[in-house]
Write a protein that holds these residues in place. Structure first.
Motif, short mmCIF file in Angstrom:
data_model
loop_
_atom_site.label_atom_id
_atom_site.label_comp_id
_atom_site.label_asym_id
_atom_site.label_seq_id
_atom_site.Cartn_x
_atom_site.Cartn_y
_atom_site.Cartn_z
N GLY A 122 112.07 86.03 28.38
CA GLY A 122 112.67 87.22 27.77
C GLY A 122 111.70 88.02 26.92
O GLY A 122 112.01 89.13 26.48
N GLY A 123 110.52 87.46 26.68
CA GLY A 123 109.50 88.17 25.92
C GLY A 123 108.27 88.43 26.76
O GLY A 123 108.19 88.06 27.92
N SER A 124 107.28 89.09 26.16
CA SER A 124 106.04 89.43 26.87
C SER A 124 104.91 89.59 25.86
O SER A 124 105.13 89.60 24.64
N PHE A 125 103.68 89.71 26.37
CA PHE A 125 102.55 89.94 25.48
C PHE A 125 102.71 91.26 24.73
O PHE A 125 102.44 91.34 23.53
N ALA A 126 103.16 92.30 25.45
CA ALA A 126 103.40 93.59 24.80
C ALA A 126 104.47 93.46 23.72
O ALA A 126 104.36 94.06 22.64
N GLY A 127 105.50 92.67 24.01
CA GLY A 127 106.55 92.44 23.02
C GLY A 127 106.03 91.71 21.81
O GLY A 127 106.44 91.99 20.68
N SER A 128 105.10 90.78 22.02
CA SER A 128 104.50 90.05 20.91
C SER A 128 103.69 90.99 20.02
O SER A 128 103.75 90.91 18.79
N VAL A 129 102.92 91.88 20.66
CA VAL A 129 102.13 92.85 19.89
C VAL A 129 103.05 93.79 19.11
O VAL A 129 102.81 94.08 17.93
N TRP A 130 104.11 94.25 19.75
CA TRP A 130 105.08 95.13 19.08
C TRP A 130 105.75 94.40 17.92
O TRP A 130 105.95 94.98 16.84
N ASN A 131 106.12 93.13 18.14
CA ASN A 131 106.74 92.36 17.07
C ASN A 131 105.79 92.22 15.88
O ASN A 131 106.22 92.32 14.72
N GLY A 132 104.51 92.02 16.16
CA GLY A 132 103.52 91.97 15.09
C GLY A 132 103.42 93.29 14.34
O GLY A 132 103.29 93.31 13.11
N ALA A 133 103.51 94.40 15.08
CA ALA A 133 103.45 95.72 14.44
C ALA A 133 104.67 95.94 13.55
O ALA A 133 104.56 96.50 12.45
N VAL A 134 105.85 95.51 14.02
CA VAL A 134 107.07 95.63 13.22
C VAL A 134 106.96 94.79 11.95
O VAL A 134 107.34 95.22 10.86
N ALA A 135 106.42 93.56 12.10
CA ALA A 135 106.23 92.69 10.93
C ALA A 135 105.29 93.33 9.92
O ALA A 135 105.53 93.29 8.71
N PHE A 136 104.21 93.94 10.42
CA PHE A 136 103.26 94.61 9.52
C PHE A 136 103.92 95.80 8.83
O PHE A 136 103.74 96.02 7.63
#
Length: 248
Positions: A122-136
């Motif tokens: 259900g996730g992806s590398f792009a989703g992981s990068v986006w999640n990191g951006a949201v966290a930041f």
């Protein structure tokens, strides 16, 4: 909470596996190199700038006493910078670990405990990068919102821990579930487990300040998040539904 305790016990038991030792080392070294360089370049300017503001605040708060608050302000400024440096190093290591190390950790935990758990990606590398951006982004917004609270010195150790606790769980929860959970399963589990995930994030924020232990904290809690969330996913799929059972 027993599930959280089991997840932490698993993480401690597997922390010194050779694959985990390398993941503990290189993200932390990169983070230390980044913030060590920043500290070396800007230490003097930052300390004197911060000390000037702290001195102004102290003298305003103690207007009824005539004294030179310069030494106290300089000491407080150094303490504040060091207080903030710890979570900055830990968060930077966690950002790096989340993007580059968590997939390896998920493979390790899944192979050890959840080999039969179906991977619905259900996730992806792009989703992981986006999640990191949201966290930041959340870190920046929460930091800005907390600025008025920094006028109260007793809150100085508390504010960064509360903020970093939220960022920690935001970073780790996505990558822990991305490979195995479907998108709707990820949303449901995260919604149901917000309190427990935040407590794990807070614990990681506190561990980062403990000498030596802080070195292991990102990988330790990465393993704990993965074990805890995959366990919940497995239990969710095994739970009876409409007279049948969920498929693992």
């Amino acid at each position: 909470m027993s599930s959280v305790a089991r997840a932490l016990a698993f993480a401690f038991a597997h922390l010194l596996h050779p694959r985990m030792l390398w993941l503990m080392l290189w993200p932390l070294l990169v983070a230390l190199a980044i913030w060590g360089t920043v500290a070396l370049v800007f230490w003097g300017e930052l300390i004197f700038w911060l000390a000037a503001h702290v001195k102004e605040w102290i003298q305003t708060a103690t207007f009824f006493v005539s004294w030179d608050a310069g030494a106290a302000a300089l000491f407080a400024a150094k303490g504040l910078v060091l207080l903030m440096l710890v979570p900055l190093v830990q968060l930077t290591a966690l950002f790096i670990l989340g993007i580059f190390g968590m997939p390896q950790m998920v493979e390790y935990v899944a192979g050890s405990r959840y080999a039969t758990l179906a991977r619905r990606q259900g996730g992806s590398f792009a989703g992981s990068v986006w999640n990191g951006a949201v966290a930041f982004g959340g870190l920046v917004l929460l930091g800005a919102a907390s600025v008025p609270l920094w006028v109260f010195p007793p809150l100085w150790p508390v504010i960064p821990v509360l903020i970093v606790g939220w960022v920690n769980q935001r970073l780790l929860r996505y990558d822990a579930l991305a490979e195995h959970a479907a998108a709707d399963e990820m949303r449901a589990i995260i919604a149901e487990q917000r309190a427990a995930l935040y407590l794990l994030g807070l614990a990681l924020a506190l561990f980062a300040y403990v000498p030596v232990v802080g070195f292991f904290a990102p990988v330790l809690f990465g393993l704990a998040f993965i074990h805890y969330l995959l366990g919940l996913l497995e239990a969710r799929r095994a739970a009876p539904i409409e007279g049948g059972a969920r498929t693992l």
